[in-house]
Scaffold this active site. Structure first.
Site, PDB file in Angstrom:
ATOM      1  CB  SER A 175      -0.926   0.001   1.217  1.00  0.00           C
ATOM      2  OG  SER A 175      -0.191  -0.053   2.427  1.00  0.00           O
ATOM      3  CG  HIS A 203      -3.797  -1.108  -1.948  1.00  0.00           C
ATOM      4  ND1 HIS A 203      -4.245   0.191  -1.878  1.00  0.00           N
ATOM      5  CD2 HIS A 203      -3.601  -1.503  -0.667  1.00  0.00           C
ATOM      6  CE1 HIS A 203      -4.317   0.579  -0.624  1.00  0.00           C
ATOM      7  NE2 HIS A 203      -3.928  -0.438   0.137  1.00  0.00           N
ATOM      8  CE  LYS A 235      -7.221   0.001   0.709  1.00  0.00           C
ATOM      9  NZ  LYS A 235      -8.072  -0.482   1.839  1.00  0.00           N
TER      10      LYS A 235
END
Length: 386
Positions: A175, A203, A235
């Site tokens: 990240s 991610h 996300k």
């Protein structure tokens, strides 16, 4: 009694003091902070789905039918048909046998790691893993061995010297650095040494791989190669919550053992249905991902040409390495003067001496937005010399 006020002052003097920024309105490239518009380059909304009209419309409709709260834990009376539908959708999307819906990514990692390893077992964790993985390892009470970042040979040596149950856990996309773990090699050494591999693709999910199915799909790694996949939905998916996917037996085991699943109220059912819509958008979002990659490529080329120190990342996470906490803060403040929001990341989130600006790009950004960032970076280069 500890002098908490002095500790706070020490953090301020070291450039480590953190404050919360108040944002109003929707999550989108231009945010309103204190009544002032700021073009944001620090969100994890990688595909721009947090404010997508189809997600919002699904949520509105679902609220009318399902209400707001989950009311109870999944094992009492909180497991709604909407949750079940999302879990089936996530299992199919990730090409796994089964999936389990958690309230947050942090809770997923705490629950999964502490359930799958315990006293007498050994966990092997990449040195740059997310805080939720680190805390999950600590909570498990297993012996924890940290291997050098991405160093498969180092890990293999540790595995070969260890008896008993072994669990290896890694981020898929890291990240703060934006690089991708050597997943194919990790799968190989885990298979060779009888270790259970857990990958947190927070991610990469939605961004990498065919149809946005993540970094494991990008490499063609199956459930047999990587038995436990963790992903977050706040996300690229633009909603909230998290999931774990893998063999049905392991998902059943987590239902019995993962304390952060058992002892918390279920997420709002309406949000689960909105996430199903978001998965449809991800699955058909090749144009979004192509646009996002064009922004990433252009940013890397032009920011590097200005002399900025970028890390070797091909993902939307594009850190600018600064080193000094005060210089990182100065550059962040300088960009804000030009109407841009890029947060300075400092220890303990990153190692000492590795403060940075974590630029994150979104498919919701235009190339004109990127022009604004690049011009401001050009105008602020002098701040790195102060």
């Amino acid at each position: 009694m500890r002098d908490f006020a002095s500790e706070l002052e020490q953090r301020k003097q070291a450039g480590l003091y953190r404050t919360r920024r108040l944002i109003s309105g929707r999550q989108q490239p231009v945010l309103i902070s204190g009544g002032k518009p700021l073009l944001s380059f620090c969100s994890n909304d990688y595909l721009g789905l947090a404010s997508h009209p189809l997600n919002i419309e699904t949520l509105r409709s679902a609220l009318a039918e399902n209400g707001i709260g989950g009311a109870s834990s999944h094992l009492i009376c909180g497991h709604n048909e909407a949750h079940h539908r999302l879990e089936e959708r996530l299992a199919a999307f990730t090409r796994r046998s089964s999936a389990l819906f958690f309230s947050t990514g942090y809770m997923a990692n705490l629950g999964v790691i502490s359930a799958l390893a315990g006293r007498g077992d050994t966990i092997f964790s990449d040195q740059l893993n997310h805080a939720s993985i680190i805390d999950g390892c600590s909570l498990s009470r297993a012996r924890v061995c940290r291997y050098a970042h991405g160093d498969v040979a180092s890990l293999e040596g540790m595995l070969s010297e260890t008896e008993g149950h072994k669990l290896v856990v890694t981020d898929g996309v890291f990240s703060m650095d934006g690089d991708v773990a050597p997943l194919r090699d990790l799968a190989r050494v885990c298979r060779d040494h009888g270790a259970l591999l857990v990958v947190d693709d927070a991610h990469g999910f939605g961004v990498l791989g065919p149809q946005g199915r993540g970094c494991l799909a990008e490499l063609g790694l199956s459930e047999e190669d990587v038995p436990v996949l963790v992903g977050t939905l706040g996300k690229a998916a633009g909603t909230s919550g998290a999931f774990v996917a893998g063999p049905a037996m392991l998902m059943d085991y987590l239902v019995q053992k993962a304390r952060t699943y058992i002892y918390t109220t279920a997420m709002p059912p309406a949000l689960a249905l909105a996430t199903c819509t978001s998965l449809d958008l991800i699955e058909h979002g090749d144009e979004l991902r192509a646009h996002l990659q064009s922004l990433v490529n252009r940013f890397r080329q032009e920011a590097s040409a200005m002399g900025y120190d970028l890390m070797p990342s091909r993902t939307p996470v594009q850190p600018i390495m600064i080193g000094s906490n005060t210089r990182a803060l100065a550059l962040s403040h300088g960009l804000e003067e030009f109407g841009l929001l890029v947060t300075a990341i400092r220890p303990p989130t990153v190692p000492e001496g590795e403060a940075r600006l974590r630029v994150t790009l979104s498919a919701a950004h235009s190339h004109d937005d990127l022009d604004s960032l690049l011009q401001a970076l050009l105008d602020c280069r002098h701040l790195l010399k102060t």
